[in-house]
Write a protein that holds these residues in place. Structure first.
Motif: not given
Length: 174
Positions: A2-16
């Motif tokens: 995995t990319d050590a910069r983003y261990p949980i992945g990048q932020y993905v916006p979600q609908p309300f």
């Protein structure tokens, strides 16, 4: 790997949704405790180890979280009280080089995060869906961001940096 910069992945916006709102609010509410557990029993040498090549040390990560989330709290307050306020960006890397980060132990920022997140959670927990759609203007990104987007981003941000610590601990077998 995995990319050590983003261990949980990048932020993905979600609908309300109420379910997502409650999840993200709990993420904010409990971040200080999760961070504290992630740091438990680390010695000074470990705290001054970067989480990746070219990355911040664990000590700097904790101070960064305090700096970032203080700014975030102010961004929310501005967004709740003004019409599309322009928020102030800041140079995160430069802030980690200031004397407070260099000289103070991480627990100062951890204590600050406990108080800050308590206030932040109380300020946000009862917002209406209409209030979540209020916006702030980010001048560097040349875009508007809703408070809903920011809630998700900062809930992710806390988990993201906590994962930097826990991933390094796992990698080093600490």
């Amino acid at each position: 790997m995995t990319d050590a910069r983003y261990p949980i992945g990048q932020y993905v916006p979600q609908p309300f949704s109420m379910e997502q709102k409650n999840k993200w609010l709990l993420d904010l509410h409990f971040l200080p405790e999760e961070l504290e557990r992630a740091l438990l029993n680390l010695d000074e040498a470990q705290l001054h180890t970067p989480y990746r090549d070219g990355g911040w040390t664990l000590h700097e990560v904790v101070h960064h979280l305090a700096d970032s989330h203080m700014n975030a709290y102010c961004r929310f307050k501005l967004g709740l009280t003004e019409e599309k306020p322009v928020i102030k960006p800041y140079l995160e890397d430069a802030w980690t080089q200031l004397e407070d980060v260099k000289q103070l132990p991480f627990n100062i920022s951890l204590t600050l995060l406990h108080a800050l997140h308590r206030r932040w959670y109380i300020a946000l927990k009862d917002l209406t869906e209409e209030q979540w759609s209020r916006e702030v203007v980010h001048p560097e990104r040349k875009s508007t961001m809703s408070l809903w987007f920011l809630l998700g981003m900062y809930a992710w941000h806390g988990k993201h940096h906590t994962a930097h610590i826990t991933s390094l601990r796992q990698q080093k077998n600490w």
